[in-house]
Design a protein around this motif. Structure first.
Motif: not given
Length: 420
Positions: A76, A112, A116, A210, A213-214, A231
């Motif tokens: 991350e 963010s 997220r 996101a 990245s998630i 995160t």
């Protein structure tokens, strides 16, 4: 620690909120330009907090959970550095004064983190209900990796996604900033400043990040607590990291390739896991497939190795050095001409511009020839020198002490241009 208690969740969330509030009241509330020393100190502090938290996870949750947390955090963090490229372009596009960038970044981080968190719980619910989601997440990461390899980023073009287009259409703002205020008065009417628009752009753009990245972190751990904390800690300190390495961002010419390799690795790991847990009727009759899975320890080792190779190769690359100097010179000239109004800081910016021009002249001839061919860049640098000379003549600007001799002559000819 696999089933984290409500008390631990509460303390963790309160701790993260406390760090954000501390950041706002003691660093961001009063607009200023962070020094390199300040940015370095607080970047080290936030990274240390994240590492100490990971050590605690390792001690109380075991080595497997510790490795999962660190793999998620490193991934991350690497993806967040990639996000900084876009932030840099947004600040340039919206002409945000340097002193006001901190508040924009912090607001973007908070938005963010909230978004997220929602994606994390949604992703967890999908994974618990539908095993095929691992196939979907793996496919998303492989597609993203392919986009990175194709070079989806245009270094000179500001982001222009639908969030920014919508914000520009809906939010009517004044033409100029009023410090870091969100509202100002123009012709007796209270109106929005561009500051709110750029906050929406940063927050909205980060939400879109996101989507990549998630799924990536869920490929490394399905523990919601570890996903959330990795995160959160990757986002905390992102503001300080920006001011620490913004001058090096353009130097990381191979970062996209490294991130593509990492995302492809996690994508393959997800698909292999999906095959092992398979219950999709049209794949192997709904039965699991006996495949070798990539362990978390192996993932962590490969991720760190890929990042090290990527960063070292970028820093040693002549192309990266040339790109860094050109981008920095363009950015300093633009700030000097169109953005900053503080005379003292303008002098500092011009001195930085002179330093970058000296760097450009030290490049090999093939790179200097390419620079001379960039008419837009040469015109921009020439305008900066002419404006500086006008300010010196008017007594509103001074040649910085210790500046190169070239500071006293504008870029009027090819012979005096950087790269000549």
């Amino acid at each position: 620690m696999q089933d984290v208690s409500g008390v631990v969740w509460l303390l963790t969330v309160l701790g993260i909120i406390g760090l954000l509030l501390y950041d706002f009241f003691f660093h961001v509330r009063k607009a200023h330009i962070p020094s390199l020393r300040e940015a370095t100190r607080w970047t080290v502090v936030y990274v240390s907090i994240a590492v100490l938290f990971g050590v605690g996870v390792w001690i109380f949750g075991g080595s497997d959970m510790g490795a999962e947390y660190f793999a998620g955090y490193v991934t991350e963090k690497a993806l967040s550095v990639d996000n900084l490229f876009v932030f840099l372009l947004l600040f340039s596009s919206f002409k945000v004064p340097r002193a006001d960038q901190q508040k924009v970044l912090l607001v973007g981080i908070v938005v963010s983190l909230l978004a997220r968190t929602g994606f994390i719980f949604l992703g967890s619910a999908l994974i618990n209900s539908f095993a095929w989601v691992f196939y979907l997440f793996g496919l998303i990461l492989l597609i993203t990796a392919g986009n990175l390899l194709r070079g989806h980023r245009d270094d000179d073009a500001p982001p222009d996604n639908f969030v920014i287009k919508l914000a520009r259409r809906v939010l009517r703002t004044s033409d100029s900033y009023d410090g870091d205020k969100l509202f100002t008065v123009v012709d007796g009417r209270r109106v929005l400043t561009p500051m709110l628009l750029v906050m929406v752009a940063i927050g909205g753009t980060d939400i879109l990040f996101a989507l990549d990245s998630i799924p990536a972190i869920f490929g490394l751990t399905q523990n919601v607590y570890l996903v959330f904390t990795a995160t959160a800690f990757s986002l905390l300190g992102l503001r300080q990291l920006y001011f620490l390495i913004d001058g090096l961002l353009d130097r990381l010419v191979y970062l996209s390739y490294g991130l593509a390799a990492i995302l492809a690795l996690i994508g393959v790991k997800l698909i292999l896991h999906a095959m092992h847990e398979n219950n999709v009727p049209f794949i192997n009759g709904g039965e699991h497939i006996d495949v070798v899975e990539i362990s978390t320890a192996m993932s962590l080792s490969l991720i760190i190795g890929i990042l090290l190779v990527t960063v070292v190769a970028s820093l040693l690359s002549p192309k990266g050095r040339a790109q860094t100097y050109v981008a920095a010179a363009r950015r300093h000239a633009t700030e000097f001409l169109d953005i900053e109004t503080d005379p003292a800081y303008c002098d500092e910016i011009f001195h930085r511009l002179l330093v970058e021009e000296a760097h450009l002249k030290s490049l090999p001839e093939k790179y200097r020839a390419r620079i001379r061919a960039e008419d837009e860049l040469m015109a921009l640098l020439g305008r900066a020198h002419r404006l500086h000379d006008e300010r010196v003549a008017n007594g509103t600007c001074f040649v910085p002490a210790g500046a190169p001799l070239a500071a006293k002559s504008p870029l009027k000819s090819a012979e005096s241009r950087p790269g000549s």
